[in-house]
Design a protein around this motif. Structure first.
Motif, PDB file in Angstrom:
ATOM      1  N   ALA A  25       0.528   1.195   2.353  1.00 25.09           N
ATOM      2  CA  ALA A  25      -0.367   2.163   1.710  1.00 25.09           C
ATOM      3  C   ALA A  25       0.487   3.215   1.032  1.00 25.09           C
ATOM      4  O   ALA A  25       1.648   3.442   1.401  1.00 25.09           O
ATOM      5  N   VAL A  26      -0.097   3.903   0.034  1.00 24.90           N
ATOM      6  CA  VAL A  26       0.628   4.925  -0.724  1.00 24.90           C
ATOM      7  C   VAL A  26      -0.300   6.093  -0.997  1.00 24.90           C
ATOM      8  O   VAL A  26      -1.512   5.908  -1.179  1.00 24.90           O
ATOM      9  N   ASP A  27       0.242   7.324  -0.991  1.00 23.75           N
ATOM     10  CA  ASP A  27      -0.586   8.487  -1.292  1.00 23.75           C
ATOM     11  C   ASP A  27      -0.407   8.891  -2.756  1.00 23.75           C
ATOM     12  O   ASP A  27       0.307   8.245  -3.524  1.00 23.75           O
ATOM     13  N   ARG A  28      -1.078   9.984  -3.157  1.00 25.60           N
ATOM     14  CA  ARG A  28      -1.089  10.335  -4.576  1.00 25.60           C
ATOM     15  C   ARG A  28       0.249  10.887  -5.052  1.00 25.60           C
ATOM     16  O   ARG A  28       0.502  10.951  -6.255  1.00 25.60           O
ATOM     17  N   GLN A  29       1.130  11.314  -4.126  1.00 25.31           N
ATOM     18  CA  GLN A  29       2.465  11.758  -4.529  1.00 25.31           C
ATOM     19  C   GLN A  29       3.447  10.606  -4.662  1.00 25.31           C
ATOM     20  O   GLN A  29       4.565  10.791  -5.134  1.00 25.31           O
ATOM     21  N   GLY A  30       3.042   9.411  -4.224  1.00 27.42           N
ATOM     22  CA  GLY A  30       3.936   8.264  -4.278  1.00 27.42           C
ATOM     23  C   GLY A  30       4.678   7.998  -2.993  1.00 27.42           C
ATOM     24  O   GLY A  30       5.546   7.125  -2.941  1.00 27.42           O
ATOM     25  N   ASN A  31       4.353   8.731  -1.919  1.00 24.45           N
ATOM     26  CA  ASN A  31       4.958   8.471  -0.618  1.00 24.45           C
ATOM     27  C   ASN A  31       4.332   7.202  -0.029  1.00 24.45           C
ATOM     28  O   ASN A  31       3.109   7.072   0.012  1.00 24.45           O
ATOM     29  N   THR A  32       5.170   6.286   0.428  1.00 22.99           N
ATOM     30  CA  THR A  32       4.715   4.957   0.835  1.00 22.99           C
ATOM     31  C   THR A  32       4.947   4.744   2.323  1.00 22.99           C
ATOM     32  O   THR A  32       5.967   5.165   2.872  1.00 22.99           O
ATOM     33  N   THR A  33       3.999   4.077   2.970  1.00 24.89           N
ATOM     34  CA  THR A  33       4.088   3.755   4.392  1.00 24.89           C
ATOM     35  C   THR A  33       3.872   2.269   4.577  1.00 24.89           C
ATOM     36  O   THR A  33       2.916   1.705   4.040  1.00 24.89           O
ATOM     37  N   ALA A  34       4.762   1.616   5.315  1.00 29.11           N
ATOM     38  CA  ALA A  34       4.648   0.187   5.607  1.00 29.11           C
ATOM     39  C   ALA A  34       4.567  -0.023   7.114  1.00 29.11           C
ATOM     40  O   ALA A  34       5.165   0.733   7.887  1.00 29.11           O
ATOM     41  N   LEU A  35       3.812  -1.035   7.525  1.00 32.50           N
ATOM     42  CA  LEU A  35       3.684  -1.427   8.926  1.00 32.50           C
ATOM     43  C   LEU A  35       3.959  -2.912   9.058  1.00 32.50           C
ATOM     44  O   LEU A  35       3.706  -3.682   8.132  1.00 32.50           O
ATOM     45  N   TRP A  36       4.460  -3.304  10.220  1.00 32.76           N
ATOM     46  CA  TRP A  36       4.609  -4.715  10.532  1.00 32.76           C
ATOM     47  C   TRP A  36       4.673  -4.869  12.044  1.00 32.76           C
ATOM     48  O   TRP A  36       4.725  -3.891  12.785  1.00 32.76           O
ATOM     49  N   GLN A  37       4.661  -6.111  12.518  1.00 33.90           N
ATOM     50  CA  GLN A  37       4.782  -6.370  13.947  1.00 33.90           C
ATOM     51  C   GLN A  37       6.049  -7.185  14.193  1.00 33.90           C
ATOM     52  O   GLN A  37       6.376  -8.109  13.453  1.00 33.90           O
ATOM     53  N   GLN A  38       6.765  -6.802  15.239  1.00 37.21           N
ATOM     54  CA  GLN A  38       7.995  -7.484  15.580  1.00 37.21           C
ATOM     55  C   GLN A  38       8.106  -7.573  17.089  1.00 37.21           C
ATOM     56  O   GLN A  38       7.442  -6.833  17.825  1.00 37.21           O
ATOM     57  N   ASN A  39       8.951  -8.460  17.555  1.00 36.39           N
ATOM     58  CA  ASN A  39       9.158  -8.649  18.980  1.00 36.39           C
ATOM     59  C   ASN A  39      10.395  -7.867  19.406  1.00 36.39           C
ATOM     60  O   ASN A  39      11.489  -8.090  18.896  1.00 36.39           O
ATOM     61  N   ASP A  40      10.165  -6.920  20.353  1.00 31.62           N
ATOM     62  CA  ASP A  40      11.281  -6.094  20.812  1.00 31.62           C
ATOM     63  C   ASP A  40      11.913  -6.630  22.085  1.00 31.62           C
ATOM     64  O   ASP A  40      12.710  -5.942  22.726  1.00 31.62           O
ATOM     65  N   GLY A  41      11.579  -7.860  22.478  1.00 26.66           N
ATOM     66  CA  GLY A  41      12.109  -8.441  23.697  1.00 26.66           C
ATOM     67  C   GLY A  41      11.133  -8.404  24.842  1.00 26.66           C
ATOM     68  O   GLY A  41      11.197  -9.242  25.749  1.00 26.66           O
TER      69      GLY A  41
END
Length: 636
Positions: free
Chosen positions: A312-328
């Protein structure tokens, strides 16, 4: 385990929204609404895979597919601001339909797309709803000769521009002999009259092009991404123009890359996708400025990563990404962010380890406040969780949105003021149902203020304000006049003279979010956290309790109900002739609070038998409320 991630529809509104729309500051009181009406079972049993969108005013639309016992149907429910969810409306039927997607325009119009598997073919269909109308009859955008679900192309996607023009993408199975995995990514755009254009091929012929996504910027320029074997590709279309030839973003796309793409108001597009290189899975990203070329792919993470990223991105252009990973210890939800023109941050863990978390989704409002949701496996069953990150802040601890059981397929959307709508499917006793819940993150929306400049008989000058709140009710309106006098209510009178000086009014909703407005002949409004507390209601039940050690057949305790416009320190002062005053202090939240009162308030504070007057005041850093009071009798 094969998982299909549904599309997050995030509309960035850059047009002037008017004085009534305000953006909440970090100090506001975002509150998930409780399980009464606003936490709703939207569907009958048999429903799964919701998709959600929100318009500029905060009204929400959810679509889902449901098996009704004989067929699959696409259903939708609509919730206007301050209202309740509508009864489900059927917009399509088919032999097998799943993962219908919806995009909502700022004006409130909506477009849904889905794939319907028939006896001998698979068709991509669409239906649209005007801002105040009904859903249109389904229109077939594409058809392919595939009924074999193992060969079926992936979920169609849809995006809308600020005017409501929709663009859809999908992959089409070509059924070429000897080439069982030949797919072509196609697209179609809806004209102003509601008709759809002839499908255009985006991917090269003969490639295994699948898992598409599409986004449209405020100017109407479109960007589509998809995976084609081990490559990640993209194409662009200027507003009113033709699609470009595809370009390669990465040569290390994962088996199901599930690319996601968003665009900020400046037109800069950013994509994320699941990658696979050197025997390791990961998440990659690339960006493209308007008129420029895509940047080289950047690894956000590498390791045991599941290919369902979100962005997702806001109106200033700051971007946020999410994902899932295995931490052990299990699958966890992780986030990284990038300021406009800056570099990506180190990953941050959002969900608790040890219990698997799935299907992360994220939405960001115009101010940059982010909301992430996901499904998490717990001992009592899978639950939907959420976390919040204020602009320039850090992620909160996750909270549970759904009841524990078997909840999955979370989706989230946000309006320009920051109010959030979340939806998911959950397995109930009779089958899967779609549920929704709202986050009240902004104060009341003021739609009008009126006032008279001349005196009206003994009433003085009349002033009134009209307002609504997206997820709560408007709890109070407090006026301040030029001479310092105040009044409460949506319609008040004032005996003094205003001249050219402004009249001010602060409105709060039932969870403490506030909007401050200034009125002369016109009005302007803004979000505010500087609110003097006000006690909307103070009452006691029962009004008689027993004394300490008494055997009287009366209640041991009473319950004081205190309704506040904002969080404050509340003092109860107990007064009785001939006795020393006794006080009880509590920190209470905005809205309705309940405080238990016994004859023994503490080890050193005991109410003697007799008739007590209880005076209640609320205080915060801004000021002290007017007094409220009630009577209490303590009997032997």
């Amino acid at each position: 385990m094969t998982r299909v991630i549904t599309r997050l529809v995030l509309v960035i509104v850059t047009a002037l929204l008017g004085a009534a729309l305000v953006t909440p500051p970090a100090g506001a009181a975002p509150t998930w609404r409780p399980v009464t009406n606003l936490f709703a079972d939207l569907s009958a049993p048999g429903a799964q895979t919701p998709s959600i969108g929100t318009d500029a005013a905060g009204s929400s639309t959810v679509v889902w597919s449901r098996y009704d016992g004989t067929r699959t149907i696409v259903e939708t429910s609509y919730r206007p601001v301050g209202g309740t969810w509508s009864a489900p409306v059927v917009i399509a039927t088919g032999a097998q339909i799943g993962f219908a997607q919806v995009a909502v325009a700022p004006s409130g119009g909506a477009t849904a797309v889905w794939r319907s598997s028939e006896l001998d073919r698979s068709v991509v269909q669409a239906s649209s709803r005007s801002a105040s109308g009904t859903w249109s009859e389904p229109v077939t955008l594409s058809s392919d000769p595939s009924r074999d679900l193992s060969s079926q192309p992936d979920v169609p996607q849809v995006a809308v521009d600020p005017t409501g023009v929709a663009t859809a993408t999908w992959s089409r199975f070509e059924a070429v002999p000897g080439q069982p995995w030949r797919f072509t990514v196609q697209t179609s755009t809806q004209a102003a009259d509601g008709t759809w254009s002839t499908p255009v091929d985006l991917s090269p012929a003969g490639s295994p092009a699948r898992t598409t996504d599409v986004t449209v910027d405020p100017a109407g320029n479109a960007t589509a991404v998809w995976s084609a074997g081990a490559t990640l590709q993209a194409a662009t279309r200027p507003a009113g123009g033709a699609w470009s030839a595809p370009v390669q973003l990465s040569a290390a796309a994962g088996p199901r890359a599930n690319p996601r793409v968003v665009v900020d108001p400046s037109g800069t597009a950013t994509a994320v996708w699941g990658s696979f290189a050197g025997g390791a899975y990961g998440v990659q990203t690339a960006s493209r400025a308007p008129g420029g070329a895509w940047t080289a792919p950047l690894d956000l993470v590498s390791g045991d990563v599941f290919d369902t990223p979100a962005i997702a991105v806001d109106r200033q252009g700051n971007t946020t990404a999410l994902w899932q990973q295995n931490d052990g210890s299990g699958w966890v939800v992780t986030s990284a962010s990038r300021p406009a023109g800056g570099a990506w941050s180190a990953p941050v863990l959002l969900s608790a380890p040890a219990d698997d978390s799935w299907d992360p989704q994220v939405a960001v409002d115009l101010a940059g406040n982010a909301t992430a949701i996901w499904a998490r496996d717990l001992a009592g069953g899978r639950v939907i969780e959420a976390a919040r990150r204020p602009a320039q802040g850090e992620w909160s601890e996750p909270i549970e949105l759904s009841a524990r059981g078997d909840a999955q397929h979370p989706q989230v959307a946000v309006d320009p003021s920051g109010n959030v709508t979340a939806a998911w499917s959950r397995k109930a006793d009779a089958g899967w149902i779609v549920q929704a819940r709202g986050l009240d993150a902004a104060g009341p929306v003021v739609t009008g203020i009126t006032g008279t400049t001349s005196r009206i008989a003994a009433r003085g000058r009349a002033f009134s304000v009209t307002a609504h709140d997206v997820w709560s009710r408007v709890a109070s309106a407090r006026w301040t006049f030029p001479d310092g006098t105040t009044a409460s209510g949506t319609s008040v009178s004032y005996a003094g003279t205003t001249g050219t000086r402004p009249v001010r009014v602060v409105l709060t909703d039932s969870v403490g979010n506030a909007t401050a407005c200034s009125y002369t002949s016109t009005f302007t409004c803004r979000a505010t956290t500087r609110i003097r507390p006000f006690i909307d209601r103070a009452r006691l039940s029962p009004k008689k309790i027993r004394a300490v050690g008494s055997d009287a057949r009366v209640a041991k305790k009473a319950r004081a109900t205190i309704t506040l416009n904002t969080a404050a320190k509340v003092t109860f002062t107990f007064r009785k002739a001939g006795s020393k005053r006794v006080t009880l202090v509590k920190k209470l939240d905005a809205g309705r609070n309940r405080v238990t009162i016994r004859a023994r308030l503490s080890a050193r504070k005991v109410l003697a038998p007799g008739r007590w007057k209880v005076v209640v005041t609320a205080k915060n850093a801004v000021g002290t409320s007017p007094k409220a009071s009630f009577r209490l009798r303590v009997v032997r």
